[in-house]
Motif scaffolding. Sequence first.
Motif, PDB file in Angstrom:
ATOM      1  N   HIS A  61       0.831  -1.203   0.000  1.00  0.00           N
ATOM      2  CA  HIS A  61       0.000   0.000   0.000  1.00  0.00           C
ATOM      3  C   HIS A  61       0.865   1.252   0.000  1.00  0.00           C
ATOM      4  CE1 HIS A  61      -2.592  -3.151   1.687  1.00  0.00           C
ATOM      5  NE2 HIS A  61      -3.536  -2.525   1.027  1.00  0.00           N
ATOM      6  N   THR A  62       0.322   2.321  -0.571  1.00  0.00           N
ATOM      7  CA  THR A  62       0.998   3.614  -0.542  1.00  0.00           C
ATOM      8  C   THR A  62       0.912   4.175   0.869  1.00  0.00           C
ATOM      9  OG1 THR A  62      -0.991   4.891  -1.025  1.00  0.00           O
ATOM     10  CG2 THR A  62       0.273   4.067  -2.928  1.00  0.00           C
ATOM     11  N   CYS A  63       1.597   5.280   1.108  1.00  0.00           N
ATOM     12  CA  CYS A  63       1.525   5.899   2.437  1.00  0.00           C
ATOM     13  C   CYS A  63       0.122   6.415   2.738  1.00  0.00           C
ATOM     14  CB  CYS A  63       2.575   6.996   2.593  1.00  0.00           C
ATOM     15  SG  CYS A  63       2.557   8.244   1.328  1.00  0.00           S
ATOM     16  N   GLU A  64      -0.722   6.550   1.706  1.00  0.00           N
ATOM     17  CA  GLU A  64      -2.128   6.951   1.915  1.00  0.00           C
ATOM     18  C   GLU A  64      -3.046   5.745   2.097  1.00  0.00           C
ATOM     19  OE1 GLU A  64      -0.496   8.272  -0.925  1.00  0.00           O
ATOM     20  OE2 GLU A  64       0.050  10.121   0.102  1.00  0.00           O
ATOM     21  N   GLY A  65      -2.496   4.526   2.038  1.00  0.00           N
ATOM     22  CA  GLY A  65      -3.290   3.328   2.238  1.00  0.00           C
ATOM     23  C   GLY A  65      -3.902   2.754   0.975  1.00  0.00           C
ATOM     24  N   LYS A  66      -3.614   3.336  -0.181  1.00  0.00           N
ATOM     25  CA  LYS A  66      -4.140   2.819  -1.453  1.00  0.00           C
ATOM     26  C   LYS A  66      -3.268   1.647  -1.911  1.00  0.00           C
ATOM     27  CE  LYS A  66      -5.499   7.467  -2.876  1.00  0.00           C
ATOM     28  NZ  LYS A  66      -5.217   8.552  -3.824  1.00  0.00           N
ATOM     29  N   PRO A  67      -3.848   0.705  -2.681  1.00  0.00           N
ATOM     30  CA  PRO A  67      -3.029  -0.390  -3.210  1.00  0.00           C
ATOM     31  C   PRO A  67      -1.873   0.157  -4.057  1.00  0.00           C
ATOM     32  CG  PRO A  67      -5.357  -0.860  -3.528  1.00  0.00           C
ATOM     33  CD  PRO A  67      -5.263   0.566  -3.052  1.00  0.00           C
ATOM     34  N   LEU A  68      -0.685  -0.370  -3.835  1.00  0.00           N
ATOM     35  CA  LEU A  68       0.496   0.063  -4.578  1.00  0.00           C
ATOM     36  C   LEU A  68       0.722  -0.868  -5.753  1.00  0.00           C
ATOM     37  CD1 LEU A  68       2.996   1.908  -4.827  1.00  0.00           C
ATOM     38  CD2 LEU A  68       4.199   0.269  -3.365  1.00  0.00           C
ATOM     39  N   LYS A  69       0.789  -0.289  -6.942  1.00  0.00           N
ATOM     40  CA  LYS A  69       1.044  -1.052  -8.170  1.00  0.00           C
ATOM     41  C   LYS A  69       2.382  -0.591  -8.738  1.00  0.00           C
ATOM     42  CE  LYS A  69      -3.860  -1.357  -9.094  1.00  0.00           C
ATOM     43  NZ  LYS A  69      -4.959  -0.958  -9.950  1.00  0.00           N
ATOM     44  N   PRO A  70       3.027  -1.445  -9.555  1.00  0.00           N
ATOM     45  CA  PRO A  70       4.334  -1.062 -10.118  1.00  0.00           C
ATOM     46  C   PRO A  70       4.306   0.282 -10.848  1.00  0.00           C
ATOM     47  CG  PRO A  70       3.884  -3.357 -10.590  1.00  0.00           C
ATOM     48  CD  PRO A  70       2.640  -2.792  -9.960  1.00  0.00           C
ATOM     49  N   GLU A  71       3.220   0.564 -11.544  1.00  0.00           N
ATOM     50  CA  GLU A  71       3.162   1.823 -12.290  1.00  0.00           C
ATOM     51  C   GLU A  71       3.011   3.047 -11.384  1.00  0.00           C
ATOM     52  OE1 GLU A  71      -0.915  -0.251 -12.576  1.00  0.00           O
ATOM     53  OE2 GLU A  71       1.173  -0.845 -12.838  1.00  0.00           O
ATOM     54  N   ASN A  72       2.788   2.821 -10.094  1.00  0.00           N
ATOM     55  CA  ASN A  72       2.658   3.931  -9.145  1.00  0.00           C
ATOM     56  C   ASN A  72       3.940   4.193  -8.348  1.00  0.00           C
ATOM     57  OD1 ASN A  72      -0.435   2.428  -8.686  1.00  0.00           O
ATOM     58  ND2 ASN A  72      -0.248   4.456  -9.592  1.00  0.00           N
ATOM     59  N   ALA A  73       5.021   3.519  -8.708  1.00  0.00           N
ATOM     60  CA  ALA A  73       6.274   3.678  -7.967  1.00  0.00           C
ATOM     61  C   ALA A  73       7.443   3.812  -8.943  1.00  0.00           C
ATOM     62  CB  ALA A  73       6.500   2.474  -7.055  1.00  0.00           C
ATOM     63  N   PHE A  74       8.457   4.529  -8.525  1.00  0.00           N
ATOM     64  CA  PHE A  74       9.680   4.650  -9.311  1.00  0.00           C
ATOM     65  C   PHE A  74      10.848   4.942  -8.377  1.00  0.00           C
ATOM     66  CE2 PHE A  74       8.464   9.010  -8.853  1.00  0.00           C
ATOM     67  CZ  PHE A  74       9.627   9.753  -8.909  1.00  0.00           C
ATOM     68  N   VAL A  75      12.039   4.721  -8.879  1.00  0.00           N
ATOM     69  CA  VAL A  75      13.244   4.998  -8.113  1.00  0.00           C
ATOM     70  C   VAL A  75      13.648   6.441  -8.401  1.00  0.00           C
ATOM     71  CG1 VAL A  75      15.675   4.419  -7.765  1.00  0.00           C
ATOM     72  CG2 VAL A  75      13.994   2.600  -8.172  1.00  0.00           C
ATOM     73  N   LYS A  76      13.711   7.250  -7.387  1.00  0.00           N
ATOM     74  CA  LYS A  76      14.100   8.659  -7.535  1.00  0.00           C
ATOM     75  C   LYS A  76      15.618   8.725  -7.451  1.00  0.00           C
ATOM     76  CE  LYS A  76      13.024  13.239  -5.842  1.00  0.00           C
ATOM     77  NZ  LYS A  76      12.234  14.018  -4.865  1.00  0.00           N
ATOM     78  N   ARG A  77      16.224   8.775  -8.590  1.00  0.00           N
ATOM     79  CA  ARG A  77      17.687   8.766  -8.669  1.00  0.00           C
ATOM     80  C   ARG A  77      18.251  10.151  -8.391  1.00  0.00           C
ATOM     81  NH1 ARG A  77      18.520   3.734 -10.348  1.00  0.00           N
ATOM     82  NH2 ARG A  77      17.104   2.830 -11.857  1.00  0.00           N
ATOM     83  N   LYS A  78      19.431  10.150  -7.787  1.00  0.00           N
ATOM     84  CA  LYS A  78      20.122  11.408  -7.513  1.00  0.00           C
ATOM     85  C   LYS A  78      20.612  11.994  -8.822  1.00  0.00           C
ATOM     86  CE  LYS A  78      21.785  10.041  -2.979  1.00  0.00           C
ATOM     87  NZ  LYS A  78      22.982   9.804  -2.156  1.00  0.00           N
ATOM     88  N   ALA A  79      20.585  13.322  -8.907  1.00  0.00           N
ATOM     89  CA  ALA A  79      21.097  13.999 -10.092  1.00  0.00           C
ATOM     90  C   ALA A  79      22.610  13.800 -10.150  1.00  0.00           C
ATOM     91  CB  ALA A  79      20.750  15.485 -10.038  1.00  0.00           C
ATOM     92  N   ARG A  80      23.109  13.550 -11.324  1.00  0.00           N
ATOM     93  CA  ARG A  80      24.551  13.368 -11.495  1.00  0.00           C
ATOM     94  C   ARG A  80      25.234  14.718 -11.624  1.00  0.00           C
ATOM     95  NH1 ARG A  80      25.363   7.981 -15.105  1.00  0.00           N
ATOM     96  NH2 ARG A  80      23.765   6.779 -14.061  1.00  0.00           N
ATOM     97  N   ALA A  81      26.393  14.823 -11.027  1.00  0.00           N
ATOM     98  CA  ALA A  81      27.140  16.084 -11.061  1.00  0.00           C
ATOM     99  C   ALA A  81      27.886  16.250 -12.365  1.00  0.00           C
ATOM    100  CB  ALA A  81      28.112  16.142  -9.897  1.00  0.00           C
TER     101      ALA A  81
END
Length: 150
Positions: free
Chosen positions: A130-150
């Motif tokens: 589940h998301t932090c709001e309690g909704k079902p979490l699906k793969p399309e609702n999540a991603f890896v937030k990558r750090k910006a490269r210098a």
Amino acid sequence: MAKRKSLMSDPCPVARSIDVVGDRWALLIIRDAFDGMRRFGEFQKSLGVAKNILSARLRDLVDAGILDVAPASDGSAYQEYILTAKGKELFTVVLGLRQWGEGHLFKKGESIAPMVDRDSGKPIPKIALHTCEGKPLKPENAFVKRKARA
């Protein structure tokens, strides 16, 4: 046989995890440890794996802090392999693999020994994220937030 390259410096947590538990024997040893197996002979009989491979995998799991070695609880000269707290945290991973396998790798009507709650005897419900709001979490609702490269 060439030693495989370690992934422990990889920036991806999945890669680092696979480096530790991605071997088929490692995960099956962990599964058996959750089922109460503790001794080398129990693992060997359950898995049918060659003793040298089992020894190496047990050593790797101990080195990774997933299993601990302790004197046999019956006072004999044997030693036992016990899941550490870190190892016990893999329960969700093993359960997830089990539930995925039940849903995708068995024919309709094929017998599967159910995993049940020790207290109630009822089957363990399917893992649901589940998301932090309690909704079902699906793969399309999540991603890896990558750090910006210098």
